[in-house]
Enzyme design. Structure first.
Site, PDB file in Angstrom:
ATOM      1  N   TYR A 102       0.835  -1.204   0.000  1.00 17.09           N
ATOM      2  CA  TYR A 102       0.000   0.000   0.000  1.00 17.09           C
ATOM      3  C   TYR A 102       0.872   1.257   0.000  1.00 17.09           C
ATOM      4  O   TYR A 102       0.634   2.189  -0.775  1.00 17.09           O
ATOM      5  CB  TYR A 102      -0.918  -0.010   1.222  1.00 17.09           C
ATOM      6  CG  TYR A 102      -1.956   1.078   1.212  1.00 17.09           C
ATOM      7  CD1 TYR A 102      -3.121   0.947   0.468  1.00 17.09           C
ATOM      8  CD2 TYR A 102      -1.786   2.239   1.955  1.00 17.09           C
ATOM      9  CE1 TYR A 102      -4.090   1.943   0.450  1.00 17.09           C
ATOM     10  CE2 TYR A 102      -2.745   3.239   1.961  1.00 17.09           C
ATOM     11  CZ  TYR A 102      -3.892   3.082   1.203  1.00 17.09           C
ATOM     12  OH  TYR A 102      -4.847   4.072   1.195  1.00 17.09           O
ATOM     13  N   ILE A 160      -9.256   8.768   7.267  1.00 18.82           N
ATOM     14  CA  ILE A 160     -10.530   9.442   7.048  1.00 18.82           C
ATOM     15  C   ILE A 160     -11.655   8.556   7.563  1.00 18.82           C
ATOM     16  O   ILE A 160     -11.644   7.338   7.362  1.00 18.82           O
ATOM     17  CB  ILE A 160     -10.762   9.736   5.549  1.00 18.82           C
ATOM     18  CG1 ILE A 160      -9.524  10.379   4.918  1.00 18.82           C
ATOM     19  CG2 ILE A 160     -11.979  10.645   5.365  1.00 18.82           C
ATOM     20  CD1 ILE A 160      -9.628  10.521   3.405  1.00 18.82           C
ATOM     21  N   ALA A 211       3.930   1.521  -1.067  1.00 15.98           N
ATOM     22  CA  ALA A 211       4.610   1.612  -2.362  1.00 15.98           C
ATOM     23  C   ALA A 211       3.675   2.181  -3.424  1.00 15.98           C
ATOM     24  O   ALA A 211       4.082   3.005  -4.254  1.00 15.98           O
ATOM     25  CB  ALA A 211       5.133   0.242  -2.783  1.00 15.98           C
ATOM     26  N   SER A 212       2.407   1.757  -3.403  1.00 15.99           N
ATOM     27  CA  SER A 212       1.460   2.248  -4.408  1.00 15.99           C
ATOM     28  C   SER A 212       1.220   3.735  -4.255  1.00 15.99           C
ATOM     29  O   SER A 212       1.118   4.469  -5.246  1.00 15.99           O
ATOM     30  CB  SER A 212       0.140   1.477  -4.314  1.00 15.99           C
ATOM     31  OG  SER A 212      -0.613   1.841  -3.164  1.00 15.99           O
ATOM     32  N   LYS A 213       1.123   4.209  -3.030  1.00  8.89           N
ATOM     33  CA  LYS A 213       0.839   5.628  -2.808  1.00  8.89           C
ATOM     34  C   LYS A 213       2.082   6.496  -3.052  1.00  8.89           C
ATOM     35  O   LYS A 213       1.968   7.614  -3.577  1.00  8.89           O
ATOM     36  CB  LYS A 213       0.306   5.844  -1.383  1.00  8.89           C
ATOM     37  CG  LYS A 213      -1.057   5.209  -1.142  1.00  8.89           C
ATOM     38  CD  LYS A 213      -2.107   5.750  -2.086  1.00  8.89           C
ATOM     39  CE  LYS A 213      -3.496   5.249  -1.760  1.00  8.89           C
ATOM     40  NZ  LYS A 213      -4.537   5.810  -2.657  1.00  8.89           N
TER      41      LYS A 213
END
Length: 252
Positions: free
Chosen positions: A147, A180, A149-151
């Site tokens: 996650y 959030i 790495a993707s962002k």
């Protein structure tokens, strides 16, 4: 001048729907896409959508077809917000290929292909792209390698696009929220809270510098920043990664 059009991916989610509502309130025409047909239909009951369609955006062909259909329905495109996202976690040693491909497909490939398909039309309108990343794209978190790495890659994609498109008057920015209060956070707490989702959420809040006063972001707060970045007043802002996280990413 024609009323501007925004296309939002992940529009039926907690954040995506808040963005759709914010732009609709400002009299933008809203085009929406999401993989969840039922929730997209529910959004359409709350926001007067100019165009809506379900699509798997991990395919470049699907993205091109979606953009083409939205253009037929609306006649123009002024902004794209890539808000679609999925969360999976686990140590690298045991992380499945299926989950890795899902995260990279939804969080990164979809934004790449949507941006790619939208570029010619955004050049015409001198429009903008806003990609939703997160504090996980700015600092590492144990158990969230894929996650994060993707962002982080999404942030670099946005910066590169900003450089490539600046001469055409197209701006590209990233918004990086903290946690959030959305159904996605509820799902995360249920799936990874080991039977104690409220305890899981308390552990997240303990990371924030506000201590006992810490709270989760409201989707509307993030939507307000996204809305501002698409306004003429934000003309000087491009290639930025803007944190909205109560200082979570500032350090410890």
């Amino acid at each position: 001048m024609s009323t501007p059009v925004i296309l939002i991916t992940g529009a039926a989610g907690g954040l995506g729907s808040a963005i759709a509502k914010r732009f609709s309130q400002s009299h933008w025409r809203v085009a929406a896409t999401d993989i969840d047909k039922d929730n997209l239909h529910g959004l359409n009951a709350q926001v007067p959508l100019e165009f809506s369609a379900t699509a798997d955006l991990r395919s470049a062909t699907n993205c091109r077809e979606l953009i083409a259909a939205a253009l037929v329905a609306t006649g123009r495109l002024d902004a794209v917000v890539n808000a679609a996202g999925v969360w999976r976690r686990g140590p690298v040693q045991h992380f499945s290929e299926e989950d890795f491909d899902l995260i990279m497909g939804v969080n990164l490939k979809a934004a790449f292909y949507m941006s790619q398909a939208a570029i010619p039309h955004l050049k015409d309108s001198r429009g903008c792209i806003v990609n939703i990343a997160g504090s996980t794209g700015q600092q590492a978190h144990r158990g969230s390698a894929a996650y994060c790495a993707s962002k982080a890659a999404l942030v670099m994609l946005s910066k590169t696009l900003a450089l490539e498109l600046a001469e055409f008057g197209v701006r590209v920015n990233t918004v990086s929220p903290g946690d959030i209060a959305t159904p996605m956070l509820d799902y995360q707490a249920e799936r990874y809270g080991k039977g104690n989702p409220n305890g899981y959420k308390r552990e997240l809040l303990n990371l924030y510098p506000q201590g006992r006063e810490a709270r989760f972001l409201r989707p509307e707060e993030v939507a307000e920043l996204v809305w501002y970045l698409c306004q003429p007043a934000a003309e000087a802002i491009t290639g930025a990664d803007l944190a909205i996280d109560f200082g979570l990413s500032a350090g410890k």
